[in-house]
Design an enzyme around this catalytic site. Structure first.
Site, PDB file in Angstrom:
ATOM      1  N   LYS A  18     149.547  97.326 -14.913  1.00 30.80           N
ATOM      2  CA  LYS A  18     149.627  96.560 -13.659  1.00 30.80           C
ATOM      3  C   LYS A  18     148.698  97.149 -12.581  1.00 30.80           C
ATOM      4  CE  LYS A  18     152.868  97.707 -10.739  1.00 30.80           C
ATOM      5  NZ  LYS A  18     152.863  98.009  -9.307  1.00 30.80           N
ATOM      6  N   ASN A  19     148.772  98.461 -12.396  1.00 30.62           N
ATOM      7  CA  ASN A  19     148.022  99.047 -11.279  1.00 30.62           C
ATOM      8  C   ASN A  19     146.515  99.053 -11.518  1.00 30.62           C
ATOM      9  OD1 ASN A  19     150.319  99.306  -9.795  1.00 30.62           O
ATOM     10  ND2 ASN A  19     150.658 101.462 -10.301  1.00 30.62           N
TER      11      ASN A  19
ATOM     12  N   CYS B 216     156.563  98.361  -2.293  1.00 25.07           N
ATOM     13  CA  CYS B 216     157.834  99.062  -2.459  1.00 25.07           C
ATOM     14  C   CYS B 216     158.022 100.088  -1.347  1.00 25.07           C
ATOM     15  CB  CYS B 216     157.865  99.778  -3.807  1.00 25.07           C
ATOM     16  SG  CYS B 216     158.390  98.730  -5.171  1.00 25.07           S
TER      17      CYS B 216
ATOM     18  N   ARG C   2     153.616 105.766   3.251  1.00 28.68           N
ATOM     19  CA  ARG C   2     152.452 105.129   2.655  1.00 28.68           C
ATOM     20  C   ARG C   2     151.346 104.730   3.646  1.00 28.68           C
ATOM     21  NH1 ARG C   2     154.333 101.464  -2.334  1.00 28.68           N
ATOM     22  NH2 ARG C   2     152.387 102.277  -3.153  1.00 28.68           N
ATOM     23  N   PRO C   3     150.754 105.704   4.314  1.00 26.28           N
ATOM     24  CA  PRO C   3     149.650 105.383   5.222  1.00 26.28           C
ATOM     25  C   PRO C   3     148.400 104.957   4.452  1.00 26.28           C
ATOM     26  CG  PRO C   3     149.853 107.764   4.955  1.00 26.28           C
ATOM     27  CD  PRO C   3     150.997 107.147   4.188  1.00 26.28           C
TER      28      PRO C   3
ATOM     29  N   ASP D 256     155.512 107.777 -10.585  1.00 22.48           N
ATOM     30  CA  ASP D 256     156.068 106.496 -11.064  1.00 22.48           C
ATOM     31  C   ASP D 256     157.020 106.682 -12.244  1.00 22.48           C
ATOM     32  OD1 ASP D 256     154.617 105.261  -9.137  1.00 22.48           O
ATOM     33  OD2 ASP D 256     153.112 104.405 -10.469  1.00 22.48           O
TER      34      ASP D 256
ATOM     35  N   ARG E  90     158.462  92.837 -10.573  1.00 21.60           N
ATOM     36  CA  ARG E  90     157.113  93.047 -10.023  1.00 21.60           C
ATOM     37  C   ARG E  90     156.209  93.757 -11.009  1.00 21.60           C
ATOM     38  NH1 ARG E  90     157.522  95.049  -3.896  1.00 21.60           N
ATOM     39  NH2 ARG E  90     155.316  95.061  -4.301  1.00 21.60           N
TER      40      ARG E  90
HETATM   41  C1  EPZ Z   1     149.354 103.940  -6.279  1.00 23.19           C
HETATM   42  O1  EPZ Z   1     149.802 103.771  -4.945  1.00 23.19           O
HETATM   43  C2  EPZ Z   1     150.243 103.051  -7.131  1.00 23.19           C
HETATM   44  N1  EPZ Z   1     150.128 101.690  -6.678  1.00 23.19           N
HETATM   45  C3  EPZ Z   1     151.678 103.538  -7.041  1.00 23.19           C
HETATM   46  O2  EPZ Z   1     152.424 102.797  -7.967  1.00 23.19           O
HETATM   47  C4  EPZ Z   1     151.761 105.012  -7.418  1.00 23.19           C
HETATM   48  O3  EPZ Z   1     153.066 105.481  -7.185  1.00 23.19           O
HETATM   49  C5  EPZ Z   1     150.774 105.839  -6.596  1.00 23.19           C
HETATM   50  O4  EPZ Z   1     149.425 105.272  -6.707  1.00 23.19           O
HETATM   51  C6  EPZ Z   1     150.692 107.287  -7.031  1.00 23.19           C
HETATM   52  O5  EPZ Z   1     150.310 107.376  -8.376  1.00 23.19           O
HETATM   53  C7  EPZ Z   1     149.107 100.944  -7.070  1.00 23.19           C
HETATM   54  O6  EPZ Z   1     148.236 101.355  -7.820  1.00 23.19           O
HETATM   55  C8  EPZ Z   1     149.071  99.553  -6.573  1.00 23.19           C
HETATM   56  P1  EPZ Z   1     148.305 106.958  -3.313  1.00 23.19           P
HETATM   57  P2  EPZ Z   1     148.905 104.252  -3.757  1.00 23.19           P
HETATM   58  O7  EPZ Z   1     147.331 106.489  -2.301  1.00 23.19           O
HETATM   59  O8  EPZ Z   1     147.472 104.108  -4.141  1.00 23.19           O
HETATM   60  C9  EPZ Z   1     149.157 109.673   0.559  1.00 23.19           C
HETATM   61  C10 EPZ Z   1     154.266 101.564  -8.753  1.00 23.19           C
HETATM   62  O9  EPZ Z   1     155.499 101.796  -8.850  1.00 23.19           O
HETATM   63  N2  EPZ Z   1     148.132 108.858   1.248  1.00 23.19           N
HETATM   64  O10 EPZ Z   1     147.786 107.586  -4.561  1.00 23.19           O
HETATM   65  O11 EPZ Z   1     149.354 103.535  -2.535  1.00 23.19           O
HETATM   66  C11 EPZ Z   1     150.413 108.870   0.242  1.00 23.19           C
HETATM   67  O12 EPZ Z   1     151.287 108.824   1.324  1.00 23.19           O
HETATM   68  C12 EPZ Z   1     153.518 101.985  -7.507  1.00 23.19           C
HETATM   69  O13 EPZ Z   1     153.624 100.958  -9.605  1.00 23.19           O
HETATM   70  C13 EPZ Z   1     147.747 109.183   2.526  1.00 23.19           C
HETATM   71  O14 EPZ Z   1     148.244 110.136   3.124  1.00 23.19           O
HETATM   72  O15 EPZ Z   1     149.275 105.782  -3.689  1.00 23.19           O
HETATM   73  C14 EPZ Z   1     150.967 109.640  -0.944  1.00 23.19           C
HETATM   74  O16 EPZ Z   1     151.692 110.749  -0.504  1.00 23.19           O
HETATM   75  C15 EPZ Z   1     154.398 102.506  -6.440  1.00 23.19           C
HETATM   76  N3  EPZ Z   1     146.801 108.397   3.149  1.00 23.19           N
HETATM   77  C16 EPZ Z   1     149.699 110.150  -1.651  1.00 23.19           C
HETATM   78  O17 EPZ Z   1     148.649 110.045  -0.703  1.00 23.19           O
HETATM   79  C17 EPZ Z   1     146.209 107.355   2.515  1.00 23.19           C
HETATM   80  O18 EPZ Z   1     145.341 106.715   3.125  1.00 23.19           O
HETATM   81  C18 EPZ Z   1     149.309 109.350  -2.900  1.00 23.19           C
HETATM   82  O19 EPZ Z   1     149.309 107.961  -2.605  1.00 23.19           O
HETATM   83  C19 EPZ Z   1     146.596 107.029   1.205  1.00 23.19           C
HETATM   84  C20 EPZ Z   1     147.563 107.809   0.595  1.00 23.19           C
END
Ligand code: EPZ
Length: 430
Positions: free
Chosen positions: A22-23, A117, A122-123, A305, A397
Protein backbone atom coordinates in the site's frame (compact mmCIF):
# COMPACT_ATOMS: atom_id res chain seq x y z
CA UNK A 1 -21.27 0.07 10.83
CA UNK A 2 -19.08 -2.76 9.62
CA UNK A 3 -17.38 -4.89 12.22
CA UNK A 4 -15.41 -8.10 12.39
CA UNK A 5 -16.75 -10.91 14.48
CA UNK A 6 -14.28 -13.62 15.34
CA UNK A 7 -14.45 -16.91 17.18
CA UNK A 8 -10.87 -17.49 18.22
CA UNK A 9 -8.89 -20.58 18.97
CA UNK A 10 -8.08 -22.01 15.54
CA UNK A 11 -4.41 -22.14 14.58
CA UNK A 12 -3.95 -20.48 11.17
CA UNK A 13 -2.76 -23.10 8.70
CA UNK A 14 -2.24 -22.96 4.93
CA UNK A 15 -1.03 -20.60 2.23
CA UNK A 16 -1.69 -16.90 1.76
CA UNK A 17 -0.92 -14.67 -1.21
CA UNK A 18 0.50 -11.29 -0.15
CA UNK A 19 -0.62 -8.24 -2.17
CA UNK A 20 1.24 -5.16 -3.37
CA UNK A 21 2.56 -2.69 -0.82
CA UNK A 22 0.00 0.00 0.00
CA UNK A 23 2.61 2.56 1.03
CA UNK A 24 4.70 2.00 -2.11
CA UNK A 25 1.60 2.12 -4.32
CA UNK A 26 0.45 5.43 -2.81
CA UNK A 27 3.75 7.06 -3.77
CA UNK A 28 3.93 5.40 -7.18
CA UNK A 29 0.36 6.22 -8.25
CA UNK A 30 0.95 9.84 -7.31
CA UNK A 31 4.27 9.97 -9.18
CA UNK A 32 2.47 8.51 -12.21
CA UNK A 33 0.82 11.88 -12.86
CA UNK A 34 4.25 13.47 -13.41
CA UNK A 35 4.33 12.40 -17.06
CA UNK A 36 1.88 13.32 -19.82
CA UNK A 37 2.23 9.82 -21.22
CA UNK A 38 0.29 6.76 -20.10
CA UNK A 39 1.52 4.76 -17.13
CA UNK A 40 0.29 1.30 -16.15
CA UNK A 41 0.77 0.17 -12.57
CA UNK A 42 0.15 -3.43 -11.54
CA UNK A 43 -0.04 -5.26 -8.18
CA UNK A 44 -1.79 -2.36 -6.46
CA UNK A 45 -3.84 -3.46 -3.45
CA UNK A 46 -7.60 -2.88 -3.57
CA UNK A 47 -7.84 -0.99 -0.28
CA UNK A 48 -9.62 2.22 0.62
CA UNK A 49 -6.49 4.41 0.98
CA UNK A 50 -5.54 3.61 -2.62
CA UNK A 51 -9.06 4.15 -3.90
CA UNK A 52 -9.32 7.55 -2.18
CA UNK A 53 -5.98 8.61 -3.69
CA UNK A 54 -7.07 7.54 -7.17
CA UNK A 55 -10.24 9.56 -6.76
CA UNK A 56 -8.24 12.63 -5.69
CA UNK A 57 -6.02 12.24 -8.75
CA UNK A 58 -8.97 11.94 -11.08
CA UNK A 59 -10.71 14.97 -9.54
CA UNK A 60 -7.74 17.21 -10.52
CA UNK A 61 -8.24 15.94 -14.06
CA UNK A 62 -5.93 12.94 -14.53
CA UNK A 63 -7.41 10.06 -16.48
CA UNK A 64 -7.62 7.05 -14.19
CA UNK A 65 -8.65 3.77 -15.63
CA UNK A 66 -9.02 0.69 -13.44
CA UNK A 67 -7.99 -2.04 -15.88
CA UNK A 68 -8.69 -4.74 -13.32
CA UNK A 69 -8.78 -5.04 -9.54
CA UNK A 70 -5.01 -4.70 -9.21
CA UNK A 71 -4.05 -2.73 -12.31
CA UNK A 72 -4.51 0.97 -13.02
CA UNK A 73 -3.80 3.00 -16.16
CA UNK A 74 -3.11 6.68 -15.48
CA UNK A 75 -2.63 9.57 -17.86
CA UNK A 76 -1.59 12.90 -16.37
CA UNK A 77 -1.86 14.97 -19.58
CA UNK A 78 -5.47 15.84 -18.81
CA UNK A 79 -4.75 17.45 -15.41
CA UNK A 80 -6.50 20.80 -15.24
CA UNK A 81 -5.81 21.92 -11.69
CA UNK A 82 -2.96 21.87 -9.17
CA UNK A 83 -5.38 22.44 -6.32
CA UNK A 84 -6.41 19.30 -4.46
CA UNK A 85 -9.77 18.98 -2.70
CA UNK A 86 -9.81 18.71 1.10
CA UNK A 87 -12.49 15.99 1.00
CA UNK A 88 -9.92 13.44 -0.14
CA UNK A 89 -6.94 14.81 1.69
CA UNK A 90 -8.49 14.63 5.14
CA UNK A 91 -8.86 10.88 4.68
CA UNK A 92 -5.33 9.94 3.69
CA UNK A 93 -1.95 10.94 4.92
CA UNK A 94 -0.20 10.08 1.66
CA UNK A 95 -2.01 12.91 -0.09
CA UNK A 96 1.13 14.90 0.79
CA UNK A 97 2.82 13.15 -2.16
CA UNK A 98 0.68 15.31 -4.45
CA UNK A 99 2.78 18.27 -3.30
CA UNK A 100 6.04 16.77 -4.57
CA UNK A 101 4.49 15.40 -7.77
CA UNK A 102 2.62 18.59 -8.77
CA UNK A 103 5.46 20.89 -7.72
CA UNK A 104 7.97 18.83 -9.72
CA UNK A 105 5.83 18.74 -12.84
CA UNK A 106 3.97 22.08 -12.83
CA UNK A 107 6.13 24.04 -10.32
CA UNK A 108 2.93 24.74 -8.39
CA UNK A 109 0.80 22.81 -5.92
CA UNK A 110 -2.01 23.59 -3.50
CA UNK A 111 -2.68 20.75 -1.12
CA UNK A 112 -4.55 20.86 2.20
CA UNK A 113 -2.62 19.62 5.22
CA UNK A 114 -3.04 15.86 5.35
CA UNK A 115 -5.15 13.63 7.60
CA UNK A 116 -4.59 9.90 8.09
CA UNK A 117 -4.30 7.59 11.09
CA UNK A 118 -4.00 9.39 14.42
CA UNK A 119 -0.80 7.75 15.63
CA UNK A 120 1.09 10.84 16.66
CA UNK A 121 1.65 14.48 15.79
CA UNK A 122 3.01 13.67 12.31
CA UNK A 123 4.50 17.00 11.19
CA UNK A 124 5.55 17.56 7.57
CA UNK A 125 8.16 20.23 8.22
CA UNK A 126 10.90 18.15 6.59
CA UNK A 127 8.93 17.85 3.34
CA UNK A 128 8.49 21.63 3.25
CA UNK A 129 12.12 22.26 4.19
CA UNK A 130 13.12 20.09 1.22
CA UNK A 131 10.83 21.94 -1.21
CA UNK A 132 12.18 25.28 0.00
CA UNK A 133 15.75 24.07 -0.48
CA UNK A 134 14.79 23.21 -4.07
CA UNK A 135 13.77 26.85 -4.57
CA UNK A 136 10.04 26.73 -3.91
CA UNK A 137 8.14 29.31 -1.90
CA UNK A 138 5.97 27.43 0.57
CA UNK A 139 3.26 28.99 2.70
CA UNK A 140 0.40 27.58 4.77
CA UNK A 141 -2.87 29.53 4.78
CA UNK A 142 -6.26 28.37 6.02
CA UNK A 143 -5.08 24.79 6.30
CA UNK A 144 -3.73 24.66 2.75
CA UNK A 145 -0.09 24.32 1.72
CA UNK A 146 0.78 26.54 -1.25
CA UNK A 147 4.06 25.69 -2.97
CA UNK A 148 5.34 27.40 -6.10
CA UNK A 149 8.60 28.08 -7.91
CA UNK A 150 9.73 29.81 -11.09
CA UNK A 151 12.35 27.12 -11.37
CA UNK A 152 13.24 24.25 -9.11
CA UNK A 153 16.96 23.71 -8.75
CA UNK A 154 19.00 20.89 -7.20
CA UNK A 155 20.12 21.23 -3.58
CA UNK A 156 21.95 19.45 -0.78
CA UNK A 157 19.32 18.47 1.78
CA UNK A 158 19.94 16.89 5.17
CA UNK A 159 16.89 15.34 6.80
CA UNK A 160 17.02 15.85 10.59
CA UNK A 161 14.84 12.78 11.13
CA UNK A 162 14.64 9.72 8.93
CA UNK A 163 11.32 10.18 7.15
CA UNK A 164 9.79 7.93 4.50
CA UNK A 165 7.36 10.59 3.31
CA UNK A 166 9.88 13.44 3.17
CA UNK A 167 12.43 11.29 1.33
CA UNK A 168 9.94 10.24 -1.35
CA UNK A 169 8.33 13.65 -1.67
CA UNK A 170 11.64 15.49 -2.10
CA UNK A 171 12.84 12.78 -4.50
CA UNK A 172 9.74 13.34 -6.68
CA UNK A 173 10.13 17.11 -6.85
CA UNK A 174 13.91 16.83 -7.38
CA UNK A 175 13.38 14.36 -10.25
CA UNK A 176 12.16 17.30 -12.36
CA UNK A 177 14.34 20.09 -10.86
CA UNK A 178 17.34 21.51 -12.68
CA UNK A 179 20.64 19.96 -11.64
CA UNK A 180 21.67 17.63 -8.87
CA UNK A 181 20.00 17.04 -5.50
CA UNK A 182 21.56 15.07 -2.67
CA UNK A 183 19.26 13.83 0.12
CA UNK A 184 21.23 12.86 3.22
CA UNK A 185 19.89 10.76 6.10
CA UNK A 186 17.31 9.44 3.64
CA UNK A 187 14.85 6.69 4.62
CA UNK A 188 15.83 3.24 3.32
CA UNK A 189 12.43 1.50 3.38
CA UNK A 190 11.58 -0.83 0.49
CA UNK A 191 8.84 1.60 -0.57
CA UNK A 192 11.44 4.36 -0.98
CA UNK A 193 13.40 2.05 -3.27
CA UNK A 194 10.23 1.07 -5.14
CA UNK A 195 9.24 4.71 -5.69
CA UNK A 196 12.76 5.48 -6.97
CA UNK A 197 12.72 2.46 -9.29
CA UNK A 198 9.35 3.55 -10.62
CA UNK A 199 10.53 7.12 -11.26
CA UNK A 200 13.66 5.76 -12.96
CA UNK A 201 11.48 3.57 -15.17
CA UNK A 202 9.80 6.85 -16.28
CA UNK A 203 13.19 8.33 -17.18
CA UNK A 204 14.23 9.92 -13.87
CA UNK A 205 17.84 9.71 -12.77
CA UNK A 206 17.89 8.64 -9.10
CA UNK A 207 20.76 6.76 -7.52
CA UNK A 208 21.35 5.41 -4.04
CA UNK A 209 17.75 4.64 -2.99
CA UNK A 210 17.99 1.99 -0.28
CA UNK A 211 21.02 3.74 1.26
CA UNK A 212 20.98 6.87 3.39
CA UNK A 213 22.27 9.10 0.59
CA UNK A 214 20.09 9.54 -2.48
CA UNK A 215 21.37 11.45 -5.50
CA UNK A 216 18.89 12.81 -8.01
CA UNK A 217 19.82 14.44 -11.31
CA UNK A 218 16.80 16.33 -12.57
CA UNK A 219 15.35 15.67 -16.03
CA UNK A 220 13.14 17.84 -18.27
CA UNK A 221 10.33 15.35 -18.63
CA UNK A 222 9.27 11.84 -17.72
CA UNK A 223 7.78 9.21 -20.00
CA UNK A 224 5.46 6.22 -20.21
CA UNK A 225 6.12 3.03 -18.24
CA UNK A 226 4.58 -0.18 -16.93
CA UNK A 227 5.45 -1.10 -13.38
CA UNK A 228 4.68 -3.76 -10.77
CA UNK A 229 4.49 -2.67 -7.12
CA UNK A 230 6.68 -4.49 -4.60
CA UNK A 231 4.99 -6.98 -2.18
CA UNK A 232 3.65 -5.56 1.08
CA UNK A 233 6.09 -6.35 3.89
CA UNK A 234 3.63 -5.12 6.53
CA UNK A 235 0.78 -7.30 5.28
CA UNK A 236 3.22 -10.23 5.23
CA UNK A 237 4.48 -9.38 8.72
CA UNK A 238 0.91 -9.20 10.01
CA UNK A 239 0.22 -12.75 8.80
CA UNK A 240 3.53 -13.91 10.29
CA UNK A 241 2.57 -12.68 13.73
CA UNK A 242 -0.96 -14.05 13.29
CA UNK A 243 0.61 -17.46 12.70
CA UNK A 244 2.81 -17.03 15.77
CA UNK A 245 -0.02 -15.90 18.07
CA UNK A 246 -2.35 -18.72 17.00
CA UNK A 247 0.45 -21.34 16.99
CA UNK A 248 -0.20 -21.95 13.33
CA UNK A 249 1.78 -22.79 10.21
CA UNK A 250 1.52 -20.43 7.21
CA UNK A 251 3.30 -20.21 3.89
CA UNK A 252 3.29 -16.62 2.65
CA UNK A 253 3.62 -16.38 -1.10
CA UNK A 254 4.71 -13.37 -3.19
CA UNK A 255 7.02 -11.83 -0.60
CA UNK A 256 10.63 -10.61 -0.62
CA UNK A 257 12.15 -12.47 2.37
CA UNK A 258 14.91 -9.86 2.74
CA UNK A 259 12.29 -7.19 3.54
CA UNK A 260 10.93 -9.34 6.37
CA UNK A 261 14.24 -9.94 8.14
CA UNK A 262 13.59 -7.73 11.19
CA UNK A 263 10.32 -9.60 11.79
CA UNK A 264 11.84 -12.99 11.03
CA UNK A 265 14.65 -12.41 13.53
CA UNK A 266 12.15 -11.61 16.31
CA UNK A 267 9.95 -14.57 15.46
CA UNK A 268 12.92 -16.93 15.67
CA UNK A 269 13.94 -15.31 18.94
CA UNK A 270 10.52 -15.99 20.47
CA UNK A 271 10.60 -19.63 19.40
CA UNK A 272 9.00 -19.80 15.92
CA UNK A 273 10.38 -21.73 12.98
CA UNK A 274 10.93 -19.65 9.85
CA UNK A 275 11.92 -21.06 6.48
CA UNK A 276 12.80 -18.75 3.58
CA UNK A 277 12.34 -19.53 -0.11
CA UNK A 278 12.97 -17.32 -3.17
CA UNK A 279 9.64 -15.49 -2.97
CA UNK A 280 7.93 -17.17 -0.05
CA UNK A 281 8.37 -17.56 3.70
CA UNK A 282 6.94 -20.29 5.92
CA UNK A 283 6.41 -19.66 9.58
CA UNK A 284 5.24 -22.11 12.19
CA UNK A 285 4.87 -21.93 15.94
CA UNK A 286 4.69 -25.27 17.70
CA UNK A 287 4.74 -24.23 21.32
CA UNK A 288 4.09 -21.24 23.56
CA UNK A 289 6.03 -18.15 22.48
CA UNK A 290 8.94 -16.76 24.48
CA UNK A 291 9.48 -13.19 25.65
CA UNK A 292 11.65 -10.55 23.98
CA UNK A 293 12.53 -6.87 23.93
CA UNK A 294 11.86 -4.90 20.77
CA UNK A 295 12.30 -1.28 19.70
CA UNK A 296 10.85 0.21 16.53
CA UNK A 297 13.33 1.88 14.20
CA UNK A 298 13.50 3.04 10.59
CA UNK A 299 14.27 0.26 8.07
CA UNK A 300 16.10 -2.09 8.34
CA UNK A 301 15.06 -1.95 12.02
CA UNK A 302 11.81 -3.37 13.38
CA UNK A 303 8.96 -1.40 11.70
CA UNK A 304 6.64 0.81 13.71
CA UNK A 305 3.85 -0.53 11.48
CA UNK A 306 4.42 -3.96 13.08
CA UNK A 307 4.65 -2.81 16.71
CA UNK A 308 1.01 -3.57 17.67
CA UNK A 309 1.14 -6.99 16.01
CA UNK A 310 4.25 -8.11 17.92
CA UNK A 311 2.73 -6.54 21.03
CA UNK A 312 -0.28 -8.85 20.75
CA UNK A 313 1.89 -11.93 20.19
CA UNK A 314 3.96 -11.05 23.27
CA UNK A 315 0.80 -10.80 25.40
CA UNK A 316 0.59 -14.56 24.95
CA UNK A 317 4.29 -15.26 25.52
CA UNK A 318 5.93 -16.78 28.58
CA UNK A 319 7.54 -14.03 30.66
CA UNK A 320 7.83 -10.25 30.56
CA UNK A 321 8.53 -8.43 27.30
CA UNK A 322 9.35 -4.79 26.64
CA UNK A 323 8.19 -2.97 23.50
CA UNK A 324 9.60 0.51 22.79
CA UNK A 325 7.98 2.74 20.17
CA UNK A 326 10.50 5.27 18.90
CA UNK A 327 8.79 6.61 15.75
CA UNK A 328 5.22 7.69 16.66
CA UNK A 329 4.17 8.66 20.19
CA UNK A 330 0.56 7.55 19.95
CA UNK A 331 0.84 3.95 18.85
CA UNK A 332 -0.18 2.17 22.05
CA UNK A 333 -3.89 2.87 21.77
CA UNK A 334 -4.60 -0.82 21.30
CA UNK A 335 -3.37 -1.57 24.80
CA UNK A 336 -6.62 -0.59 26.56
CA UNK A 337 -8.57 -2.80 24.17
CA UNK A 338 -6.24 -5.72 24.82
CA UNK A 339 -6.60 -5.25 28.56
CA UNK A 340 -10.32 -5.94 28.07
CA UNK A 341 -9.30 -9.31 26.63
CA UNK A 342 -7.23 -10.16 29.70
CA UNK A 343 -3.79 -8.92 28.64
CA UNK A 344 -1.47 -7.44 31.25
CA UNK A 345 0.27 -4.42 29.75
CA UNK A 346 1.52 -1.24 31.33
CA UNK A 347 2.53 1.72 29.18
CA UNK A 348 5.12 4.16 30.50
CA UNK A 349 6.00 6.89 28.01
CA UNK A 350 7.04 5.20 24.79
CA UNK A 351 7.47 1.79 26.39
CA UNK A 352 5.01 -1.02 26.98
CA UNK A 353 5.78 -3.65 29.60
CA UNK A 354 3.91 -6.83 28.79
CA UNK A 355 3.44 -9.69 31.22
CA UNK A 356 2.55 -12.66 29.06
CA UNK A 357 -0.58 -14.61 29.85
CA UNK A 358 -1.55 -18.15 28.80
CA UNK A 359 -4.86 -17.10 27.21
CA UNK A 360 -6.81 -14.06 26.08
CA UNK A 361 -10.60 -14.04 26.13
CA UNK A 362 -12.93 -12.59 23.52
CA UNK A 363 -14.40 -9.14 24.15
CA UNK A 364 -16.08 -6.22 22.40
CA UNK A 365 -13.33 -3.86 21.26
CA UNK A 366 -12.62 -1.08 18.74
CA UNK A 367 -9.86 -0.63 16.19
CA UNK A 368 -8.07 2.64 17.07
CA UNK A 369 -6.06 2.82 13.81
CA UNK A 370 -4.97 0.65 10.88
CA UNK A 371 -2.14 -1.47 12.31
CA UNK A 372 -3.52 -1.53 15.85
CA UNK A 373 -6.79 -2.74 14.31
CA UNK A 374 -5.01 -5.56 12.49
CA UNK A 375 -3.25 -6.47 15.73
CA UNK A 376 -6.59 -6.68 17.56
CA UNK A 377 -7.82 -9.08 14.87
CA UNK A 378 -4.81 -11.27 15.70
CA UNK A 379 -5.76 -11.05 19.37
CA UNK A 380 -9.31 -12.13 18.52
CA UNK A 381 -8.04 -15.08 16.47
CA UNK A 382 -5.88 -16.26 19.36
CA UNK A 383 -8.45 -15.62 22.11
CA UNK A 384 -10.98 -18.01 23.59
CA UNK A 385 -14.56 -17.20 22.59
CA UNK A 386 -16.04 -14.42 20.48
CA UNK A 387 -14.45 -11.02 19.81
CA UNK A 388 -16.34 -8.23 18.08
CA UNK A 389 -14.18 -5.45 16.60
CA UNK A 390 -15.83 -2.11 15.80
CA UNK A 391 -14.43 0.70 13.63
CA UNK A 392 -12.87 -1.71 11.14
CA UNK A 393 -12.96 1.08 8.57
CA UNK A 394 -9.36 1.70 9.68
CA UNK A 395 -8.35 -1.86 8.87
CA UNK A 396 -9.97 -1.70 5.43
CA UNK A 397 -7.67 1.22 4.61
CA UNK A 398 -4.72 -1.09 4.32
CA UNK A 399 -5.66 -4.79 4.17
CA UNK A 400 -7.34 -6.27 1.11
CA UNK A 401 -9.77 -9.15 1.78
CA UNK A 402 -8.34 -9.51 5.28
CA UNK A 403 -11.24 -11.61 6.57
CA UNK A 404 -11.31 -13.82 3.47
CA UNK A 405 -7.57 -14.49 3.57
CA UNK A 406 -7.87 -15.40 7.26
CA UNK A 407 -10.88 -17.67 6.62
CA UNK A 408 -8.86 -19.47 3.94
CA UNK A 409 -6.30 -20.17 6.67
CA UNK A 410 -8.97 -21.71 8.90
CA UNK A 411 -10.04 -18.69 10.95
CA UNK A 412 -13.64 -18.15 11.98
CA UNK A 413 -14.04 -14.47 11.12
CA UNK A 414 -16.77 -12.54 9.36
CA UNK A 415 -17.34 -8.97 8.29
CA UNK A 416 -20.84 -8.08 9.46
CA UNK A 417 -22.78 -4.86 9.50
CA UNK A 418 -25.25 -5.20 12.36
CA UNK A 419 -25.91 -6.77 15.76
CA UNK A 420 -28.30 -9.38 14.36
CA UNK A 421 -25.50 -10.78 12.25
CA UNK A 422 -23.22 -10.83 15.28
CA UNK A 423 -25.83 -12.92 17.15
CA UNK A 424 -26.24 -15.25 14.19
CA UNK A 425 -22.47 -15.76 14.04
CA UNK A 426 -22.39 -16.59 17.76
CA UNK A 427 -25.15 -19.18 17.33
CA UNK A 428 -23.68 -20.71 14.20
CA UNK A 429 -20.14 -21.05 15.53
CA UNK A 430 -20.93 -21.65 19.22
C1 EPZ B 1 5.07 6.41 6.50
O1 EPZ B 1 4.50 7.53 7.15
C2 EPZ B 1 3.96 5.39 6.36
N1 EPZ B 1 2.87 5.96 5.61
C3 EPZ B 1 3.50 4.95 7.74
O2 EPZ B 1 2.59 3.90 7.56
C4 EPZ B 1 4.68 4.45 8.56
O3 EPZ B 1 4.26 4.20 9.88
C5 EPZ B 1 5.81 5.48 8.58
O4 EPZ B 1 6.16 5.87 7.20
C6 EPZ B 1 7.07 4.98 9.24
O5 EPZ B 1 7.55 3.83 8.58
C7 EPZ B 1 2.92 6.00 4.29
O6 EPZ B 1 3.86 5.55 3.65
C8 EPZ B 1 1.76 6.59 3.59
P1 EPZ B 1 7.70 9.29 8.44
P2 EPZ B 1 5.24 8.90 7.14
O7 EPZ B 1 7.76 10.60 7.76
O8 EPZ B 1 6.02 9.03 5.87
C9 EPZ B 1 8.86 12.42 11.90
C10 EPZ B 1 0.64 2.65 7.95
O9 EPZ B 1 0.12 2.13 8.97
N2 EPZ B 1 8.71 13.48 10.88
O10 EPZ B 1 8.68 8.24 8.04
O11 EPZ B 1 4.24 9.96 7.43
C11 EPZ B 1 7.52 11.77 12.26
O12 EPZ B 1 6.83 12.50 13.22
C12 EPZ B 1 1.24 4.04 8.04
O13 EPZ B 1 0.64 2.11 6.85
C13 EPZ B 1 9.02 14.78 11.19
O14 EPZ B 1 9.41 15.09 12.31
O15 EPZ B 1 6.24 8.71 8.34
C14 EPZ B 1 7.98 10.41 12.75
O16 EPZ B 1 8.38 10.49 14.08
C15 EPZ B 1 1.00 4.70 9.33
N3 EPZ B 1 8.86 15.74 10.21
C16 EPZ B 1 9.22 10.12 11.89
O17 EPZ B 1 9.62 11.37 11.35
C17 EPZ B 1 8.45 15.43 8.96
O18 EPZ B 1 8.37 16.35 8.13
C18 EPZ B 1 8.98 9.15 10.73
O19 EPZ B 1 7.82 9.54 10.00
C19 EPZ B 1 8.14 14.10 8.64
C20 EPZ B 1 8.29 13.14 9.63
Amino acid sequence: MDKYVIRGGNPLVGEVEIGGAKNAALAILTAAIMTDETVVVDNIPDVSDINVLLEAISVIGATVDRVDRHTVRINGSTIGSVSVDYEFIKKIRASYYLLGALLGKYKRAEVPLPGGCNIGSRPIDLHLKGFRALGATVTIRNGVIYASADDLHGAHIFLDTVSVGATINIMMAAAMAQGKTVIENAAREPHVVDAANFLNSMGANIKGAGTDVIRVRGVESLHRTSYTVVPDMIEAGTFMFAAAATRGDILMKNVIPKHLEAMTAKLVEIGCQVEEFDDAVRISAKSRLGKTHVKTLPYPGFPTDMQPQIGVALCLARGTSIVTESIFENRFKYVDELARMGATIKVEGNTAIIDGTETLTGARISAPDLRAGAALVIAGLAAEGVTVIDDIVYILRGYEDFDKKLRDLGAEIELVSDEREVQKFRLRTG
